[in-house]
Design an enzyme around this catalytic site. Sequence first.
Site, PDB file in Angstrom:
ATOM      1  N   CYS A  64      -2.285  -0.864   7.570  1.00 62.28           N
ATOM      2  CA  CYS A  64      -1.488   0.364   7.420  1.00 62.28           C
ATOM      3  C   CYS A  64      -1.683   1.288   8.622  1.00 62.28           C
ATOM      4  O   CYS A  64      -0.758   2.010   9.000  1.00 62.28           O
ATOM      5  CB  CYS A  64      -1.845   1.074   6.123  1.00 62.28           C
ATOM      6  SG  CYS A  64      -1.182   0.241   4.663  1.00 62.28           S
ATOM      7  N   HIS A 116       0.841  -1.193   0.000  1.00 62.46           N
ATOM      8  CA  HIS A 116       0.000   0.000   0.000  1.00 62.46           C
ATOM      9  C   HIS A 116       0.877   1.244   0.000  1.00 62.46           C
ATOM     10  O   HIS A 116       2.037   1.212   0.408  1.00 62.46           O
ATOM     11  CB  HIS A 116      -0.919  -0.006   1.210  1.00 62.46           C
ATOM     12  CG  HIS A 116      -1.992  -1.050   1.132  1.00 62.46           C
ATOM     13  ND1 HIS A 116      -2.988  -1.152   2.064  1.00 62.46           N
ATOM     14  CD2 HIS A 116      -2.230  -2.028   0.216  1.00 62.46           C
ATOM     15  CE1 HIS A 116      -3.805  -2.148   1.735  1.00 62.46           C
ATOM     16  NE2 HIS A 116      -3.348  -2.707   0.621  1.00 62.46           N
ATOM     17  N   GLU A 129       0.860   3.904   1.849  1.00 62.02           N
ATOM     18  CA  GLU A 129       1.329   4.301   3.173  1.00 62.02           C
ATOM     19  C   GLU A 129       2.518   3.456   3.612  1.00 62.02           C
ATOM     20  O   GLU A 129       3.502   3.973   4.152  1.00 62.02           O
ATOM     21  CB  GLU A 129       0.218   4.151   4.230  1.00 62.02           C
ATOM     22  CG  GLU A 129      -1.084   4.791   3.886  1.00 62.02           C
ATOM     23  CD  GLU A 129      -2.058   3.841   3.197  1.00 62.02           C
ATOM     24  OE1 GLU A 129      -1.729   3.295   2.114  1.00 62.02           O
ATOM     25  OE2 GLU A 129      -3.149   3.634   3.738  1.00 62.02           O
ATOM     26  N   CYS A 162      -6.118   1.286   5.516  1.00 57.42           N
ATOM     27  CA  CYS A 162      -6.692   0.022   5.969  1.00 57.42           C
ATOM     28  C   CYS A 162      -6.213  -0.242   7.398  1.00 57.42           C
ATOM     29  O   CYS A 162      -5.365   0.484   7.923  1.00 57.42           O
ATOM     30  CB  CYS A 162      -6.266  -1.118   5.035  1.00 57.42           C
ATOM     31  SG  CYS A 162      -4.519  -1.575   5.162  1.00 57.42           S
TER      32      CYS A 162
END
Length: 146
Positions: free
Chosen positions: A101, A70, A72, A98
Amino acid sequence: MSQSKITKHDLAYMKMAHEWRKLSYCKRKQVGALIVKDKRIISDGYNGTPSGFENVCEDENGYTKWHVLHAEANAITKVAASTQNSNGASLYVTLSPCKECSKLIYQAGIKKVFYTEAYKDKTGLVFLEKAGVDVVQIDLDIENES
């Protein structure tokens, strides 16, 4: 969710995160992230495969491959590999984090998260708020800006 005042810098960083997401090779969803500390961008990221892997994010059925990182996570790991640290920093991300993360964001010492689009599962946002991270949604109408 926080009622923090959104500054012109916040809007500029979020617009930059939206531009950064365009670098992603992912087809289903392109997400960009910037980590900012003391009004300086200290890291960036977008969703995609780990370094050295083929830049294909989806399998033959259109599902995201399990190893895709992801945005992040990419930004946080870049900070970890640098001389910077993210204690007290802000994260600008085009899609809300999410739950996985969100744990990384909290552990990295990030104190404020700005996002534009809400992820379908709000568990990450709930966790961040419970952990004392300031969470701010920015309604950014990029398509209608000149």
